[in-house]
Design a protein around this motif. Structure first.
Motif, mmCIF file in Angstrom:
data_model
loop_
_atom_site.group_PDB
_atom_site.id
_atom_site.type_symbol
_atom_site.label_atom_id
_atom_site.label_comp_id
_atom_site.label_asym_id
_atom_site.label_seq_id
_atom_site.Cartn_x
_atom_site.Cartn_y
_atom_site.Cartn_z
ATOM 1 N N GLY A 36 0.829 -1.206 0.000
ATOM 2 C CA GLY A 36 0.000 0.000 0.000
ATOM 3 C C GLY A 36 0.864 1.256 0.000
ATOM 4 N N ARG A 40 0.593 4.745 -2.017
ATOM 5 C CA ARG A 40 0.565 5.984 -1.225
ATOM 6 C C ARG A 40 1.678 6.942 -1.651
ATOM 7 N N ARG A 95 -0.785 0.044 -11.699
ATOM 8 C CA ARG A 95 -0.614 -1.309 -11.146
ATOM 9 C C ARG A 95 0.456 -2.052 -11.948
ATOM 10 N N ARG A 116 -3.672 -5.790 -1.578
ATOM 11 C CA ARG A 116 -5.031 -6.136 -1.998
ATOM 12 C C ARG A 116 -5.044 -7.265 -3.027
ATOM 13 N N ASP A 117 -3.936 -7.373 -3.791
ATOM 14 C CA ASP A 117 -3.910 -8.319 -4.921
ATOM 15 C C ASP A 117 -2.656 -9.193 -4.886
ATOM 16 N N ARG A 173 -12.854 -2.121 -8.749
ATOM 17 C CA ARG A 173 -12.083 -1.726 -9.941
ATOM 18 C C ARG A 173 -11.849 -2.966 -10.817
HETATM 19 O O1 DC Z 1 -3.296 -0.757 2.513
HETATM 20 P P1 DC Z 1 -3.333 0.756 2.326
HETATM 21 O O2 DC Z 1 -4.547 1.411 2.918
HETATM 22 O O3 DC Z 1 -2.077 1.421 2.776
HETATM 23 O O4 DC Z 1 -3.419 0.955 0.739
HETATM 24 C C1 DC Z 1 -3.477 2.225 0.159
HETATM 25 C C2 DC Z 1 -4.337 2.154 -1.104
HETATM 26 O O5 DC Z 1 -3.672 1.374 -2.092
HETATM 27 C C3 DC Z 1 -5.704 1.533 -0.902
HETATM 28 O O6 DC Z 1 -6.686 2.300 -1.575
HETATM 29 C C4 DC Z 1 -5.607 0.188 -1.543
HETATM 30 C C5 DC Z 1 -4.500 0.333 -2.551
HETATM 31 N N1 DC Z 1 -3.703 -0.894 -2.674
HETATM 32 C C6 DC Z 1 -3.894 -1.654 -3.788
HETATM 33 O O7 DC Z 1 -4.732 -1.334 -4.618
HETATM 34 N N2 DC Z 1 -3.143 -2.777 -3.977
HETATM 35 C C7 DC Z 1 -2.237 -3.151 -3.068
HETATM 36 N N3 DC Z 1 -1.514 -4.251 -3.281
HETATM 37 C C8 DC Z 1 -2.048 -2.381 -1.901
HETATM 38 C C9 DC Z 1 -2.820 -1.256 -1.731
#
Ligand code: DC
Length: 213
Positions: A36, A40, A95, A116-117, A173
């Motif tokens: 993340g 960020r 991404r 997330r992925d 998304r």
């Molecule tokens: O986990 P986090 O809240 O610090 O993540 C920040 C943003 O990035 C959140 O909107 C999700 C996205 N993110 C993502 O899309 N894929 C990831 N592998 C990690 C975070």
């Protein structure tokens, strides 16, 4: 196995992924990457430069030029960056630009990576995948306390609404949406403290590693 172990941890915001990832990394002697922070850092740089985080081409250029050291900045966890990071993370070109770095991070020694992925896109063949989640109220309360602890004024209802909005954006998304990999072990952290989460995760991981050995 230990030297190349990859532990992929995914889940929604404020579910406790980061705390668990750090503890597992320490336990297994693995490097840890909070992915993340990459999104960020891209968002932070765009805000600093007055760019629009919803501008996909600009976000891609920023992601391609990202110095991983920028993930160590101490101004990446503000509500403004929360919103902008979710926007840049929805851009497929961003991404794609961050994919190679994430894969290379684990190449030498394995890693614990949270995001997330990770278990679905970055390391779909990771031997250990965890999907860490908690009820929305529990996650909102945790984020509210964390902000308060850092002296950032916040309203609990607004925090809950923002988390719900970001979750929806991250889950809906088209590219790399938040979703549980079929083979991910589920950990619901609602009502558990960090020690209990760690113990539950270790038990599940040990069983998974034993079944793969
Ligand atoms: O986990 P986090 O809240 O610090 O993540 C920040 C943003 O990035 C959140 O909107 C999700 C996205 N993110 C993502 O899309 N894929 C990831 N592998 C990690 C975070």
């Amino acid at each position: 196995m230990k030297s190349k172990l990859i532990i992929a941890i995914d889940g929604p915001a404020a579910a406790g992924k980061g705390t668990l990832a750090r503890r597992l990394a320490h336990h297994f002697g693995l490097p840890h990457l909070d992915t993340g922070l990459l999104y960020r850092a891209v968002a932070r740089r765009m805000l600093d430069e007055g760019a629009d985080p919803a501008d996909g081409a600009a976000a891609e250029a920023t992601a391609r030029a990202l110095d991983p050291a920028e993930t160590e900045r101490n101004d990446l966890r503000t509500p403004e960056v929360d919103r902008a990071a979710s926007l840049v993370a929805a851009e497929p070109r961003v991404r794609a630009a961050l994919r190679a770095f994430q894969r290379e991070f684990a190449a030498a020694r394995g890693a614990v990576m949270d995001g997330r992925d990770i278990g679905t896109v970055i390391f779909p063949a990771a031997p250990v995948k965890l999907f860490v989640t908690a009820r929305p109220e529990a996650r909102a309360e945790r984020r509210f306390r964390e902000l308060a602890g850092r002296g950032i004024p916040a309203d609990e209802e607004a925090v809950a609404a923002e988390i719900a909005e970001r979750d929806a954006q991250d889950a809906n998304r088209p590219v790399g949406p938040l979703r549980r990999a079929e083979d991910a072990l589920l950990i619901d952290t609602t009502g558990l403290d960090p020690d209990q989460v760690f113990t539950a995760a270790l038990e599940k991981i040990a069983a998974r590693i034993a079944s793969h050995a």
